[in-house]
Design a protein around this motif. Structure first.
Motif, PDB file in Angstrom:
ATOM      1  N   SER A 307      45.530  38.800  49.571  1.00  0.00           N
ATOM      2  CA  SER A 307      46.221  38.658  48.285  1.00  0.00           C
ATOM      3  C   SER A 307      45.328  37.876  47.345  1.00  0.00           C
ATOM      4  CB  SER A 307      47.541  37.914  48.501  1.00  0.00           C
ATOM      5  OG  SER A 307      47.854  37.114  47.383  1.00  0.00           O
ATOM      6  N   GLY A 308      45.075  38.433  46.180  1.00  0.00           N
ATOM      7  CA  GLY A 308      44.266  37.727  45.186  1.00  0.00           C
ATOM      8  C   GLY A 308      44.886  36.391  44.833  1.00  0.00           C
ATOM      9  N   GLY A 309      46.214  36.387  44.679  1.00  0.00           N
ATOM     10  CA  GLY A 309      46.916  35.151  44.320  1.00  0.00           C
ATOM     11  C   GLY A 309      46.746  34.071  45.375  1.00  0.00           C
ATOM     12  N   ALA A 310      46.831  34.460  46.643  1.00  0.00           N
ATOM     13  CA  ALA A 310      46.655  33.496  47.732  1.00  0.00           C
ATOM     14  C   ALA A 310      45.225  32.987  47.764  1.00  0.00           C
ATOM     15  CB  ALA A 310      47.026  34.137  49.062  1.00  0.00           C
ATOM     16  N   ILE A 312      43.289  32.427  45.228  1.00  0.00           N
ATOM     17  CA  ILE A 312      43.159  31.372  44.211  1.00  0.00           C
ATOM     18  C   ILE A 312      43.755  30.062  44.727  1.00  0.00           C
ATOM     19  CG2 ILE A 312      43.816  30.664  41.875  1.00  0.00           C
ATOM     20  CD1 ILE A 312      44.046  33.723  41.260  1.00  0.00           C
ATOM     21  N   ILE A 313      44.902  30.160  45.392  1.00  0.00           N
ATOM     22  CA  ILE A 313      45.545  28.957  45.941  1.00  0.00           C
ATOM     23  C   ILE A 313      44.623  28.296  46.970  1.00  0.00           C
ATOM     24  CG2 ILE A 313      47.522  28.154  47.303  1.00  0.00           C
ATOM     25  CD1 ILE A 313      49.151  30.426  45.937  1.00  0.00           C
ATOM     26  N   VAL A 315      41.361  28.481  47.039  1.00  0.00           N
ATOM     27  CA  VAL A 315      40.222  27.904  46.320  1.00  0.00           C
ATOM     28  C   VAL A 315      40.620  26.555  45.703  1.00  0.00           C
ATOM     29  CG1 VAL A 315      38.725  28.186  44.307  1.00  0.00           C
ATOM     30  CG2 VAL A 315      39.059  30.094  45.892  1.00  0.00           C
ATOM     31  N   ASP A 316      41.801  26.495  45.103  1.00  0.00           N
ATOM     32  CA  ASP A 316      42.296  25.220  44.558  1.00  0.00           C
ATOM     33  C   ASP A 316      42.328  24.150  45.646  1.00  0.00           C
ATOM     34  OD1 ASP A 316      42.626  26.124  41.986  1.00  0.00           O
ATOM     35  OD2 ASP A 316      44.778  26.511  42.165  1.00  0.00           O
ATOM     36  N   PRO A 349      36.776  34.375  46.603  1.00  0.00           N
ATOM     37  CA  PRO A 349      37.446  35.006  47.741  1.00  0.00           C
ATOM     38  C   PRO A 349      37.249  36.530  47.790  1.00  0.00           C
ATOM     39  CG  PRO A 349      38.947  33.526  46.589  1.00  0.00           C
ATOM     40  CD  PRO A 349      37.720  33.614  45.767  1.00  0.00           C
ATOM     41  N   ASP A 351      39.009  39.661  48.392  1.00  0.00           N
ATOM     42  CA  ASP A 351      40.360  40.226  48.456  1.00  0.00           C
ATOM     43  C   ASP A 351      40.242  41.600  49.105  1.00  0.00           C
ATOM     44  OD1 ASP A 351      42.846  41.328  48.057  1.00  0.00           O
ATOM     45  OD2 ASP A 351      42.915  40.965  45.895  1.00  0.00           O
ATOM     46  N   TRP A 353      42.600  43.497  50.466  1.00  0.00           N
ATOM     47  CA  TRP A 353      43.808  44.312  50.578  1.00  0.00           C
ATOM     48  C   TRP A 353      43.615  45.746  50.083  1.00  0.00           C
ATOM     49  CZ3 TRP A 353      47.814  44.301  53.508  1.00  0.00           C
ATOM     50  CH2 TRP A 353      48.895  45.129  53.199  1.00  0.00           C
ATOM     51  N   ILE A 419      50.663  33.268  56.173  1.00  0.00           N
ATOM     52  CA  ILE A 419      51.709  33.156  55.153  1.00  0.00           C
ATOM     53  C   ILE A 419      52.965  33.864  55.609  1.00  0.00           C
ATOM     54  CG2 ILE A 419      52.334  33.778  52.805  1.00  0.00           C
ATOM     55  CD1 ILE A 419      49.501  33.756  52.034  1.00  0.00           C
ATOM     56  N   PRO A 442      47.604  26.172  52.848  1.00  0.00           N
ATOM     57  CA  PRO A 442      46.192  26.120  52.457  1.00  0.00           C
ATOM     58  C   PRO A 442      45.713  24.675  52.371  1.00  0.00           C
ATOM     59  CG  PRO A 442      47.597  26.652  50.574  1.00  0.00           C
ATOM     60  CD  PRO A 442      48.462  26.727  51.795  1.00  0.00           C
TER      61      PRO A 442
ATOM     62  N   SER B 166      51.931  37.310  42.109  1.00  0.00           N
ATOM     63  CA  SER B 166      51.371  37.763  43.376  1.00  0.00           C
ATOM     64  C   SER B 166      52.522  38.058  44.322  1.00  0.00           C
ATOM     65  CB  SER B 166      50.477  36.676  43.973  1.00  0.00           C
ATOM     66  OG  SER B 166      50.094  37.044  45.276  1.00  0.00           O
ATOM     67  N   ILE B 168      52.815  37.945  47.428  1.00  0.00           N
ATOM     68  CA  ILE B 168      53.052  37.093  48.597  1.00  0.00           C
ATOM     69  C   ILE B 168      54.274  36.201  48.404  1.00  0.00           C
ATOM     70  CG2 ILE B 168      50.693  37.024  49.495  1.00  0.00           C
ATOM     71  CD1 ILE B 168      50.517  34.157  48.260  1.00  0.00           C
ATOM     72  N   ASP B 175      59.627  31.572  53.839  1.00  0.00           N
ATOM     73  CA  ASP B 175      58.800  30.413  54.152  1.00  0.00           C
ATOM     74  C   ASP B 175      58.600  29.550  52.902  1.00  0.00           C
ATOM     75  OD1 ASP B 175      56.903  28.676  55.202  1.00  0.00           O
ATOM     76  OD2 ASP B 175      55.266  30.113  55.067  1.00  0.00           O
ATOM     77  N   HIS B 213      55.403  31.218  39.950  1.00  0.00           N
ATOM     78  CA  HIS B 213      53.987  31.180  40.348  1.00  0.00           C
ATOM     79  C   HIS B 213      53.191  31.737  39.170  1.00  0.00           C
ATOM     80  CE1 HIS B 213      50.583  33.817  41.803  1.00  0.00           C
ATOM     81  NE2 HIS B 213      50.151  32.617  42.070  1.00  0.00           N
ATOM     82  N   GLU B 215      49.476  32.286  37.241  1.00  0.00           N
ATOM     83  CA  GLU B 215      48.006  32.235  37.238  1.00  0.00           C
ATOM     84  C   GLU B 215      47.496  31.986  35.824  1.00  0.00           C
ATOM     85  OE1 GLU B 215      46.708  35.825  39.163  1.00  0.00           O
ATOM     86  OE2 GLU B 215      47.253  35.042  41.139  1.00  0.00           O
ATOM     87  N   THR B 241      48.413  27.957  39.448  1.00  0.00           N
ATOM     88  CA  THR B 241      47.192  27.977  40.245  1.00  0.00           C
ATOM     89  C   THR B 241      45.969  28.115  39.340  1.00  0.00           C
ATOM     90  OG1 THR B 241      47.210  30.354  40.588  1.00  0.00           O
ATOM     91  CG2 THR B 241      48.454  29.011  42.154  1.00  0.00           C
ATOM     92  N   SER B 244      41.558  24.186  39.892  1.00  0.00           N
ATOM     93  CA  SER B 244      40.154  23.800  40.018  1.00  0.00           C
ATOM     94  C   SER B 244      39.323  24.757  39.178  1.00  0.00           C
ATOM     95  CB  SER B 244      39.716  23.896  41.478  1.00  0.00           C
ATOM     96  OG  SER B 244      39.682  25.244  41.881  1.00  0.00           O
ATOM     97  N   ALA B 250      38.432  32.378  39.753  1.00  0.00           N
ATOM     98  CA  ALA B 250      39.055  33.379  40.625  1.00  0.00           C
ATOM     99  C   ALA B 250      40.294  33.965  39.957  1.00  0.00           C
ATOM    100  CB  ALA B 250      39.405  32.765  41.975  1.00  0.00           C
ATOM    101  N   HIS B 254      41.313  37.792  38.960  1.00  0.00           N
ATOM    102  CA  HIS B 254      42.438  38.401  39.663  1.00  0.00           C
ATOM    103  C   HIS B 254      43.422  39.108  38.740  1.00  0.00           C
ATOM    104  CE1 HIS B 254      46.463  38.049  41.840  1.00  0.00           C
ATOM    105  NE2 HIS B 254      45.833  39.044  42.383  1.00  0.00           N
TER     106      HIS B 254
END
Lengths: 703, 703
Positions: A307-310, A312-313, A315-316, A349, A351, A353, A419, A442, B166, B168, B175, B213, B215, B241, B244, B250, B254
């Motif tokens: 997931s692109g969004g994940a 980024i998370i 990377v943060d 990252p 990605d 997918w 996840i 993360p 995203s 996810i 979760d 969420h 971006e 997100t 950083s 990123a 994305h």
């Protein structure tokens, strides 16, 4: 300290006497015997209770003295008033290992508690009998299915050794520390403490990581030295509680140990290579990380994500813990490009997918992970995978694929962020193969990788030089100055402090003591204008408040006038002050003002403090600590870990200060504190740091 | 923005056309139709695929145009090149809600992506058809068992509304967010964005907490205004997100949205009452907290614990998040005392284990919790309980007891920290009764309680005054000054900046423009010595570098000499500079130097900056931001949230500065930025703050 002991009698006992065995059994009965039997302990157990009879079909001895066989370990759970008698029996029977579970000794708020504590100490004094506790859950050795808990709990073995001051760390080990191998709850630490347990766990072959829960500490220095040796080959994690003021108060009421100054603990842990965690919930991830991964050679992380969004998370989170996002090599980029759809360019990252949808998820993750792990620009990989479904029936389960690839690259950690709601079950599946760790967030993944890298680079493989006492110290001058101050009953040194500091090789501003106005003028002339003049008297602590300081003196006439004025000012307010004269010193300017300090900590002894001078640092608490003496490397760390380091290092076009020289001053001040236990406090404030060197302008020593 | 829409067509569709329905079925097939059917969606579904035939026993339409019935929602999953054609068909069939799952539009790295994106935008322009996506997992409405995910996942309903970029966050909702009610993955936000979804969820009766969420953001101002209204009655949590630098990079690759400056986002969220979280794993606890507890009136926490050690850990965590450990009332102390053994004095934390062992754990926890919740000195309670055993067979299970007592005190949160390997199963049991939340760590518990209190006190029940434009502004002067600068093609204002700032009611140092040496001397005399003199020229940006500034002028002769020298210096280096004369201004000293700034943010428009002057703040990044205009209350917050606030507020015997006056300057500067979009940047540096007031010494405006 009492006699040396082999803790094996506590941890691997062949026979146990259980004194105060309860006849109350069944769920919730809190019966140690019942727990011990149900855990599967294979040694002999002798229940003891004055009522005799049988409990759980076992014969109960009416007294410890009735047992004829040798007993390795006595577990005492009687009412507290009976404990001293039982301990005396243990001693006379030659039992060398005793666990006292009972509460209400130094942890009690009444008068009987400390008295009973003393009776126990008196009973074992000079004997080979050693005590864990009182106020403890006791021990656990999961490798032999043994524990002394009276509370029912589930547990699984892990290569983790634990020393704690609260039973919850044993009962909750499956949660807190991801299982446990050997655990010792040292409770009130009446006898056996942290250091002995630490030495034992350090040598234990099945223990790969040591965890410590610490409320307070005695003999901090001994602990520190042991830890410094051990962390080079086995990591130690410490949860030091009571870090807040209110927590410290709660700690001292709980186990009677001194909580101590939190920042000094942090400094001492840093110096000895201990990793400090600030929540029990950090232990599990770190234990698995340190037990699973063999190496981590750098900070460059590759991220593979569904997931692109994940991505980024992730990377943060990497940025938050000081890790870097790697730049893939051209070779890796090309390999990814060949898998990706035409409209998508690869990057980190990665990605995967869209590629996975087109070519099959398993195959793509296999190729991508293999390619990235083989990339020389990468030190570790985080794989973001799904845990949306039960792993037992998830068509996207890639545990096998990832474990297989990761196992081929043991020098580079492959970490997993799973996840979804099944992340715990997935983590267990990942853990089974033993080559990767799956984290629940993360943050946890990046925190653990950052700590792993820190341990590998700065503790395990650190190029540590031992402390060497600096040269060119005029010990004779220092000894005589200190002696005469002590003899004169003058606990606060000022002008003499400058002399002592100078004798230790720390540069001090040029100065001279004048006994008359004329002498002051002559000395000013010799030192060079402008000069500062200050009253020299052991009875004037706050010189400027009394008009005892004059600045900007730039002629002989000024000097004469200043001398007279200072004397008048001081004598007008303090007619009985003992006066040594007036100190004339060069007036220096420029550079950056810093503070160097030293004091005695109740746990660790001499402690150094460093910070930038001025109101900003004072208000912002931007200071660093180390237990003295220190090496130059430690001194440099002290300077660099303050936020104000930027100012000294030449930020925004400022002239950089002489950092090496400053570090040398810190090393020398540490040596002074170490050499002279009679010094309670020392303050160099300010020390001026310029490009050319450092210069002490004022100082104070309290004996 | 396109036409208004009721998002109900997306969230509660009665009929769905599924365009690009796949015939590949079975585990791992990623088939939307199959997922939709297995989830239990009760509306009509029309699968569309040019191949026709049947899929999963359903008749497949060869084209959207073959469907005769009305369709509420079209879900598009065709290859990207076919998407514009499909959208045109949707428009012509009058379908008003379209979800485009397909990737490869503004998120693509090739040229076709943006072109195809534009074709979609052209197709819906001016029509009632609205689009969610592209590059999205689509929607979920768990209240009607509906979602458009092509990935299999388990999910459970919760009163949580989610807007994300995203998928996810939908797939992992069990979760991340402790379940989900309604979720919208807005993907590339080609059409429908955050604000419309936010407005929808704000009105939805079954949604108690909103999660976002994010971006990147467009129309930040509109979002901010909506959020400000909504947070008063429904809490909003945002995970922004790309915080950083590498994360931001990123992010822009994305989803193509601007990541923006992170600290401005934080400020904007604060202003609108949004709670920002920094990890997805913080959402679950906060959602349960905000949905479960009705009130929290103060910060005073009572702790009930089964372990002294755990109590200390809880206290440390409370301190970390700014909560206080309460002092129990004498009444509570007495009640605890009567339960405790003789040797133990009660306190907070209340360690009830010894009492529990003597009198029965259930009864003691019942009485202690009831007593402490009824204590007026307590605002919330944390109960530390065990999760050592499976709750279904744990003799120490106190879920029922705690829930029953907690339910009687709905105005005070009872939070649980369950310790042990069964904490997740225990948490589910606690959640069932609906009156308490069980957290997995003391950190999470205290973090969530602190955020609850913040939401209750500073957002929901905050005494917010609306922004009111300040009075006494000379708008005419400002307009004419700005106009003449624009007309003259002079984008950088200096002397005029002082005039404009003064016209907005911000105090500026007394000054006067001299056109000759004699005039300078006269003006200096009038202003009072000492004065500062500076070149007044639009062509000299760095005045001091060119010798264009003279300080400490204290006589008419000095003034004449300074005038001539300044002119010579400037003309020697910049012979063509346009010169207006020399500005003579009072030389002020004392007070604390601060910086007030303003700029335009791409997302939020005018933004104010505040910080202490000098190298320390610059290096330490101790500044605060707000989106302008601001109220006095917001200005005070800006000042107070810097670490340097202590310096202004009179720490360590310093004279406290005029904080109210400083806040007024910030309000007025914000109004200036708000009133005049032609101002790109403004800097007041320094503004001197003394006890008596504030005074601008220098300023700059860039148009």
């Amino acid at each position: 300290m009492a006699q040396q002991i082999n803790l094996d009698l506590f941890v691997n006992p062949l026979s146990i006497a259980l004194i105060g065995a309860s006849s109350h059994t069944g769920p919730g009965a809190l019966n140690v015997l019942e727990q011990m039997l149900s855990t599967g302990y294979k040694g002999r157990i002798y229940p003891v209770n004055p009522r005799g009879g049988t409990i759980l079909d076992m014969l109960v001895y009416r007294s410890l003295m009735e047992i004829e066989e040798q007993v390795d370990l006595a577990v005492v759970a009687t009412p507290r008033t009976e404990v001293p008698t039982v301990i005396r029996q243990c001693v006379s029977k030659g039992i060398r290992a005793v666990v006292i579970i009972t509460q209400g000794f130094s942890d009690a708020n009444d008068e009987d508690g400390p008295r009973l504590h003393q009776e126990i100490m008196d009973a074992i004094a000079g004997t080979p009998t050693r005590v864990v506790g009182p106020n403890t859950l006791g021990l656990i050795n999961n490798f032999i299915n043994f524990n002394t808990s009276f509370i029912e709990f589930d547990t699984k073995p892990a290569p983790v050794g634990l020393i704690c001051q609260s039973g919850i760390f044993i009962n909750a080990a499956d949660d807190f520390s991801a299982g446990i191998g050997i655990g010792i709850d040292i409770g009130n630490t009446a006898d056996i403490g942290f250091t002995e347990c630490l030495e034992y766990l350090a040598e234990h072959q099945q223990i790969k990581v040591i965890n410590i829960h610490m409320e307070g500490l005695r003999n901090g220095r001994e602990f520190l030295e042991a830890a410094r040796r051990i962390t080079r080959h086995k990591p130690i994690l410490v949860l030091k509680t009571g870090s807040s003021e209110e927590g410290a108060r709660a700690a001292s009421s709980h186990s009677g140990s001194m909580a101590g100054e939190d920042s000094v603990f942090s400094a001492a842990f840093t110096q000895s290579g201990i990793i400090r965690v600030d929540s029990p919930n950090h232990l599990a991830g770190l234990n698995q990380t340190l037990a699973t991964y063999r190496e981590m050679r750098g900070k460059r992380i590759g991220v593979i994500t569904i997931s692109g969004g994940a991505g980024i998370i992730a990377v943060d989170a990497a940025g938050k813990y000081g890790l870097e996002i790697a730049r893939f090599s051209p070779d890796t980029m090309e390999a990814l490009n060949s898998m990706y759809p035409d409209w998508m360019h690869p990057g980190n990252p990665a990605d995967i997918w869209p590629a996975g949808m087109a070519r099959g998820y398993r195959g793509v993750i296999n190729s991508a992970l293999d390619k990235i792990l083989s990339d020389e620009a990468i030190d570790a990989v985080l794989c973001v995978t799904t845990a949306y479904l039960d792993p037992d029936c998830d068509p996207h389960n890639v545990v096998g694929v990832i474990n297989e690839v990761a196992a081929r690259y043991p020098q580079k950690p492959t970490a997993i962020w799973t996840i979804g709601p099944y992340r715990i079950k997935y983590a267990a599946q990942y853990a089974k193969a033993g080559s990767v760790v799956a984290y629940g967030s993360p943050d946890e993944a990046m925190y653990c990788l950052a700590q792993l890298f820190h341990y590998q680079s700065s503790v395990k493989n650190a190029n540590c030089s031992a402390y060497l006492a600096p040269e060119n110290i005029d010990h004779k001058l220092v000894r005589s100055t200190l002696e005469s101050s002590l003899n004169a009953g003058l606990p606060t040194l000022n002008e003499e402090a400058l002399d002592i500091i100078e004798a230790y090789g720390i540069p001090v501003v040029r100065r001279s003591l004048a006994k008359s106005p004329e002498e002051a003028a002559r000395q000013a002339e010799m030192l060079g204008y402008p000069v500062v003049m200050k009253i020299a008297s052991p009875d004037v602590p706050h010189k400027s408040d009394l008009g005892g300081i004059k600045l900007n003196i730039s002629s002989p006439d000024d000097a004469v006038a200043a001398y007279n004025e200072i004397m008048e000012n001081v004598l007008a307010r303090l007619s009985n002050a003992r006066i040594n004269g007036v100190l004339v010193q060069c007036q220096v300017s420029g550079g950056t003002e810093v503070i160097l300090g030293g004091k005695r900590d109740p746990q660790f002894g001499p402690v150094l403090l460093y910070g930038l001078g001025g109101i900003f640092t004072e208000l912002m608490g931007d200071v660093s600590f180390r237990v003295a003496p220190i090496t130059s490397a430690e001194a440099l760390e002290m300077i660099r870990e303050t936020r104000s380091y930027k100012i000294l290092s030449g930020a925004r076009g400022r002239e950089p200060g002489d950092i090496e020289g400053l570090a040398d001053c810190l090393v020398r001040l540490g040596t002074l504190l170490h050499d002279h236990p009679e010094i309670a406090e020392v303050d160099i404030n300010p020390l001026l740091v310029t490009a050319k060197g450092c210069l002490t302008v004022d100082a104070l020593i309290v004996l």
